[in-house]
Scaffold this motif. Structure first.
Motif: not given
Lengths: 412, 153
Positions: B114-115, B147-148, B145, B140-143
């Motif tokens: 996630l990071f 959603p697709f 990032w 995904p949990l990086r700021k």
């Protein structure tokens, strides 16, 4: 194949014996389990990321949906953390109501587990009995909150619904019946040979291993670990309640059964105390829309064990970070250990004995596929037609069968 | 003296650089941040000398200028010490804490997925929690990032 070699059996992610998607790869030598490889993540829904994109108030409802069974556990853990950061003093009546709902939730969860455990060992009478009795507590929860699960009782600063005197009387009536039934289950669990023989010595987890592997909740307590967040790190009204932390030294599935049924009696005790000592006064204080910058770690003894939430605010309406560590994630390492050198037939009950909740465990990144496509709500009829068409494309024709089914249904 | 105060005093006595860096936000809660070069010795001291024998959770944090992890360690008495450390975004490498806590394995895999942390000493195994076909380099949990579907827009 040479008979001394290992054989690998995949089980899941979709399997009739599993209640939720998870995948086990079991290395077998004959019927004996030599090792288990577990793959999780199939229930990953992106809740932590979604929390960062919503306000604190919206997150209370989202977090409640991390799990269907211990929904109140998650929402309480979350609001407690936010209240701590905001410096809110939650009224004592709200603390008691939270505790009351928390214990009712534990009762329904433990009764649910007892039924599942009975089912897993082919003792379905126990399943029928416990789930019938569980309806009493489900009705109580519905009476108090309007819902059987996802009660929506918590808000930042207190609770949303009060408990009236009439409701208290109804709860006490229900608890009286449940207590009688639970005493009968304790008798069944301690005297019925089917249960004792089937569960003893299965899924062994010694105290040292439970500590080493970080097991939590009834799984750890059944191995003699006297640890319960309600006692060791009290929250809500637990510091003011009189209750025992139930432990057992059998260190196997049998011990886990004993711990859970005895914990039910402690819960009834706490429910009575909550109602008897329910303080007067408001049930909530007003919470600010923006939560001051800060961070908090909130712990909650959920029915399956310690639930941990870490919340960080940067001073805005939305949290900077929300982290959820559900109890099953802590217990999963222990499952691998419990299964080693056991027989394949023990696997369903050993896995069930930690009372796993993989939805809780996996939470987390919502990713919408098919960008641009609008959402559709299908009727049953449309859904059936969609299914028939899908199978047709994949080479299986259900058209005839679907027609027969429809004409049959129309007769009723 | 309160237990929390004693813990803070012990930590400051052993590690001078921690003086005035430790916060006790409420009873049973201690927060501190340690530069990564000293992290393992502080962590070791907390576990072995101060009896924080339970790893409750590990929270990854994207602090923009660096990637951080907060280790939540608990004592039997209910005190939780929240030990935070950070590494650079370009080289987010941490040592595994599995020699101390076996249960750290799954928490560390979560940090990897996630990071985008790299965990030295983490044994090979299944990823968690993302799917096997999850695209490389998407954390995904990086700021930063998105959603697709939002990315396409």
């Amino acid at each position: 194949m040479h008979h001394s070699s290992k054989f690998k059996i995949p089980m899941g992610p979709q399997h009739p014996a599993l209640k939720e998607p998870e995948s086990f790869s079991i290395a077998l030598k004959g019927e004996k389990i030599m090792g288990v490889d577990i793959r999780l993540g199939y229930n990953h829904r992106g809740i932590e990321k979604a929390c960062e994109e919503r306000t604190f108030v919206q997150d209370v409802y989202l977090i409640e949906r991390v799990c269907g069974i211990c929904s109140h556990s998650h929402s309480t853990a979350f609001v407690q953390g936010v209240e701590e950061i905001a410096g809110l003093i939650v009224p004592p009546r709200a603390q008691y109501i939270r505790t009351l709902i928390g214990e009712l939730e534990r009762v329904h969860s433990h009764l649910l587990w007892l039924g599942v455990a009975g089912h897993e060992i082919g003792f379905d009478t126990l399943l029928m009995y416990t789930w019938r009795d569980r309806e009493i507590v489900m009705d109580i929860l519905a009476l108090l909150s309007g819902n059987r699960v996802n009660y929506g009782m918590n808000m930042i600063g207190g609770v949303r619904r009060n408990v009236t005197e009439e409701q208290a009387q109804d709860i006490l009536k229900g608890v009286k019946t449940l207590e009688e039934r639970t005493k009968y289950y304790i008798e069944v669990a301690t005297q019925e040979t089917t249960i004792i023989k089937r569960l003893s010595g299965v899924g062994v987890l010694k105290k040292d291993d439970a500590l080493r592997l970080g097991a939590v909740g009834p799984t750890a307590r059944a191995s003699g670990v006297e640890y319960d967040v309600r006692r060791n790190d009290p929250y809500a009204a637990y510091a003011e309640l009189d209750f025992n932390v139930i432990t057992d030294t059998n260190s196997d599935v049998y011990g886990r059964t004993i711990v859970r049924v005895k914990e039910l009696l402690e819960s009834y005790k706490m429910i009575r105390q909550c109602l008897k000592n329910l303080p007067n006064g408001p049930i909530a204080v007003k919470a600010p829309r923006k939560i001051p910058a800060g961070e908090a770690i909130s712990r909650y003894e959920a029915p399956r064990g310690e639930d941990v939430h870490y919340i960080k605010s940067n001073g805005g309406e939305k949290p900077e970070r929300v982290k959820v560590r559900a109890p099953t994630l802590a217990n999963i390492q222990a499952v691998k250990h419990m299964l080693k050198d056991r027989y394949l037939a023990d696997m369903p009950i050993v896995v069930a004995a930690i009372d796993p909740c993989f939805s809780c465990t996996d939470r987390l990144v919502s990713v919408k596929g098919n960008a641009g496509k609008s959402k559709k709500i299908l009727t049953w009829e449309a859904l059936r037609n969609y299914s028939v068409e899908w199978h047709q494309v994949h080479g299986i024709d259900f058209t005839e069968l679907s027609y027969k089914f429809r004409t049959k249904m129309e007769r009723f | 003296m309160l237990n929390e105060e004693k813990i803070i005093q012990d930590l400051c006595g052993k590690f001078k650089f921690l003086e005035n860096q430790i916060k006790a936000t409420r009873p049973r809660r201690i927060f501190l941040e340690v530069p990564y070069e000293h992290f393992m010795e502080v962590f070791d001291f907390c576990v072995r000398q101060l009896s924080f024998t339970q790893l409750c959770a590990m929270s990854g944090l994207d602090d923009v200028e660096k990637l951080s992890v907060m280790y939540h360690l608990a004592q039997e008495g209910g005190i939780v010490i929240n030990l935070k450390t950070g590494v650079s975004r370009e080289q987010p490498v941490l040592k595994t804490v599995m020699p101390y806590f076996l249960c750290a394995e799954i928490y560390e895999r979560e940090l990897v997925d996630l990071f985008g942390f790299k965990i030295e000493g983490l044994p090979d195994g299944n990823r968690y929690p993302l799917t096997d076909d999850w695209p490389k380099g998407e954390f995904p949990l990086r700021k930063d990032w998105k959603p697709f579907d939002q990315k396409k827009a």
